[in-house]
Write a protein that holds these residues in place. Structure first.
Motif, PDB file in Angstrom:
ATOM      1  N   ILE A  63     -24.756 -62.054  88.090  1.00  0.00           N
ATOM      2  CA  ILE A  63     -25.274 -61.100  86.839  1.00  0.00           C
ATOM      3  C   ILE A  63     -26.541 -60.476  87.114  1.00  0.00           C
ATOM      4  CG2 ILE A  63     -25.897 -61.188  84.517  1.00  0.00           C
ATOM      5  CD1 ILE A  63     -23.093 -61.274  84.734  1.00  0.00           C
ATOM      6  N   SER A  64     -27.467 -61.305  87.634  1.00  0.00           N
ATOM      7  CA  SER A  64     -28.886 -60.771  87.941  1.00  0.00           C
ATOM      8  C   SER A  64     -28.896 -59.759  89.144  1.00  0.00           C
ATOM      9  CB  SER A  64     -29.595 -62.098  88.683  1.00  0.00           C
ATOM     10  OG  SER A  64     -30.948 -61.416  88.969  1.00  0.00           O
ATOM     11  N   GLU A  65     -28.040 -60.079  90.200  1.00  0.00           N
ATOM     12  CA  GLU A  65     -27.907 -58.678  91.094  1.00  0.00           C
ATOM     13  C   GLU A  65     -27.149 -57.635  90.508  1.00  0.00           C
ATOM     14  OE1 GLU A  65     -25.598 -60.590  94.088  1.00  0.00           O
ATOM     15  OE2 GLU A  65     -27.029 -61.871  94.865  1.00  0.00           O
ATOM     16  N   LEU A  66     -26.319 -57.836  89.371  1.00  0.00           N
ATOM     17  CA  LEU A  66     -25.609 -56.703  88.936  1.00  0.00           C
ATOM     18  C   LEU A  66     -26.610 -55.954  88.164  1.00  0.00           C
ATOM     19  CD1 LEU A  66     -22.021 -58.061  87.630  1.00  0.00           C
ATOM     20  CD2 LEU A  66     -22.614 -56.163  89.625  1.00  0.00           C
ATOM     21  N   LEU A  67     -27.451 -56.639  87.111  1.00  0.00           N
ATOM     22  CA  LEU A  67     -28.528 -56.128  86.544  1.00  0.00           C
ATOM     23  C   LEU A  67     -29.378 -55.210  87.261  1.00  0.00           C
ATOM     24  CD1 LEU A  67     -29.339 -58.668  84.023  1.00  0.00           C
ATOM     25  CD2 LEU A  67     -28.207 -56.484  83.632  1.00  0.00           C
ATOM     26  N   THR A  72     -30.995 -49.946  89.295  1.00  0.00           N
ATOM     27  CA  THR A  72     -31.367 -49.004  90.372  1.00  0.00           C
ATOM     28  C   THR A  72     -30.606 -47.906  90.298  1.00  0.00           C
ATOM     29  OG1 THR A  72     -32.201 -50.995  91.888  1.00  0.00           O
ATOM     30  CG2 THR A  72     -31.763 -48.911  93.082  1.00  0.00           C
ATOM     31  N   MET A  73     -29.383 -48.041  89.878  1.00  0.00           N
ATOM     32  CA  MET A  73     -28.340 -46.740  89.911  1.00  0.00           C
ATOM     33  C   MET A  73     -28.659 -46.002  88.909  1.00  0.00           C
ATOM     34  SD  MET A  73     -24.047 -47.129  89.444  1.00  0.00           S
ATOM     35  CE  MET A  73     -24.281 -47.441  87.664  1.00  0.00           C
ATOM     36  N   GLU A  80     -31.890 -37.729  89.714  1.00  0.00           N
ATOM     37  CA  GLU A  80     -30.738 -36.712  90.098  1.00  0.00           C
ATOM     38  C   GLU A  80     -30.635 -36.009  88.946  1.00  0.00           C
ATOM     39  OE1 GLU A  80     -27.271 -38.165  92.041  1.00  0.00           O
ATOM     40  OE2 GLU A  80     -28.497 -39.597  93.430  1.00  0.00           O
ATOM     41  N   PHE A  81     -30.539 -36.442  87.827  1.00  0.00           N
ATOM     42  CA  PHE A  81     -30.120 -35.627  86.425  1.00  0.00           C
ATOM     43  C   PHE A  81     -31.287 -34.704  86.175  1.00  0.00           C
ATOM     44  CE2 PHE A  81     -30.221 -35.450  81.851  1.00  0.00           C
ATOM     45  CZ  PHE A  81     -29.202 -34.643  81.457  1.00  0.00           C
ATOM     46  N   GLU A  82     -32.512 -35.237  86.049  1.00  0.00           N
ATOM     47  CA  GLU A  82     -33.625 -34.787  86.037  1.00  0.00           C
ATOM     48  C   GLU A  82     -34.000 -33.433  87.085  1.00  0.00           C
ATOM     49  OE1 GLU A  82     -38.402 -35.350  85.710  1.00  0.00           O
ATOM     50  OE2 GLU A  82     -37.095 -36.942  85.827  1.00  0.00           O
ATOM     51  N   GLU A  83     -33.763 -33.655  88.200  1.00  0.00           N
ATOM     52  CA  GLU A  83     -33.894 -32.989  89.152  1.00  0.00           C
ATOM     53  C   GLU A  83     -32.759 -31.697  89.227  1.00  0.00           C
ATOM     54  OE1 GLU A  83     -33.533 -34.820  92.953  1.00  0.00           O
ATOM     55  OE2 GLU A  83     -35.303 -35.897  92.952  1.00  0.00           O
ATOM     56  N   ARG A  84     -31.590 -31.910  88.632  1.00  0.00           N
ATOM     57  CA  ARG A  84     -30.656 -30.864  88.563  1.00  0.00           C
ATOM     58  C   ARG A  84     -30.787 -29.956  87.432  1.00  0.00           C
ATOM     59  NH1 ARG A  84     -27.444 -27.221  90.162  1.00  0.00           N
ATOM     60  NH2 ARG A  84     -25.382 -27.245  89.232  1.00  0.00           N
TER      61      ARG A  84
END
Length: 130
Positions: A63-67, A72-73, A80-84
Motif C-alpha cells: 500500500i505504501s509503495e502504491l501510494l 509520482t504518477m 504533462e497536463f500543465e505543459e500541454r
C-alpha cells in the motif's frame, strides 16, 4: 484454595492505567500475565499468527509503495497536463495574433482601395461637371 483467593483478589484489584503508570509494579503484573498468555498458545497457533503478521507487513508495504507510485504518477500527469495546456494556449494565441495581423493588412488594403476609388469618383465627377 488460598491461591485461588489471591488470584481472584489480583483480578479484582487490577490497577487502572493511571495507577500502572504511577506504579511500576502494575506494569510488571500485566507483563507477567501477558507472558503467561503467550506461553499457553500452541506452536502451530503462533506460526499462524506469524504468517498473518507477515501478510500484514507485506500488505502495508504494498500500500505504501502504491501510494508513492500514485503520487509520482499524478505529479507527472499534472506536469504533462500543465505543459500541454500552456502549449495549446500558445498555439491559439499565435493563431489569433496571425488573424489580427491578416485583418490589419486586409483593412489597410481596403482603406487604400477605398481611397483610390474615392479619388477616381472625384475625378469622374469633376470631369462630368467640366
Amino acid at each position: 484454595m488460598e491461591c485461588e483467593g489471591i488470584q481472584v483478589l489480583r483480578k479484582r484489584m487490577k490497577p487502572t492505567m493511571e495507577e500502572e503508570l504511577k506504579d511500576g509494579a502494575g506494569l510488571e503484573i500485566v507483563g507477567k500475565e501477558e507472558s503467561e498468555t503467550n506461553i499457553v498458545g500452541s506452536e502451530e497457533m503462533e506460526l499462524n499468527i506469524a504468517h498473518i503478521l507477515q501478510r500484514i507487513e507485506r500488505f502495508t508495504e504494498m500500500i505504501s509503495e502504491l501510494l508513492e507510485s500514485g503520487k509520482t504518477m499524478f505529479k507527472e500527469l499534472s506536469n504533462e497536463f500543465e505543459e500541454r495546456l500552456i502549449m495549446i494556449h500558445k498555439e491559439h494565441m499565435g493563431k489569433w495574433q496571425e488573424e489580427i495581423k491578416e485583418l490589419r493588412l486586409f483593412d489597410a488594403s481596403n482603406e487604400e482601395a477605398s481611397a483610390i476609388l474615392h479619388n477616381a469618383r472625384y475625378l469622374l465627377q469633376n470631369h462630368h461637371i467640366d
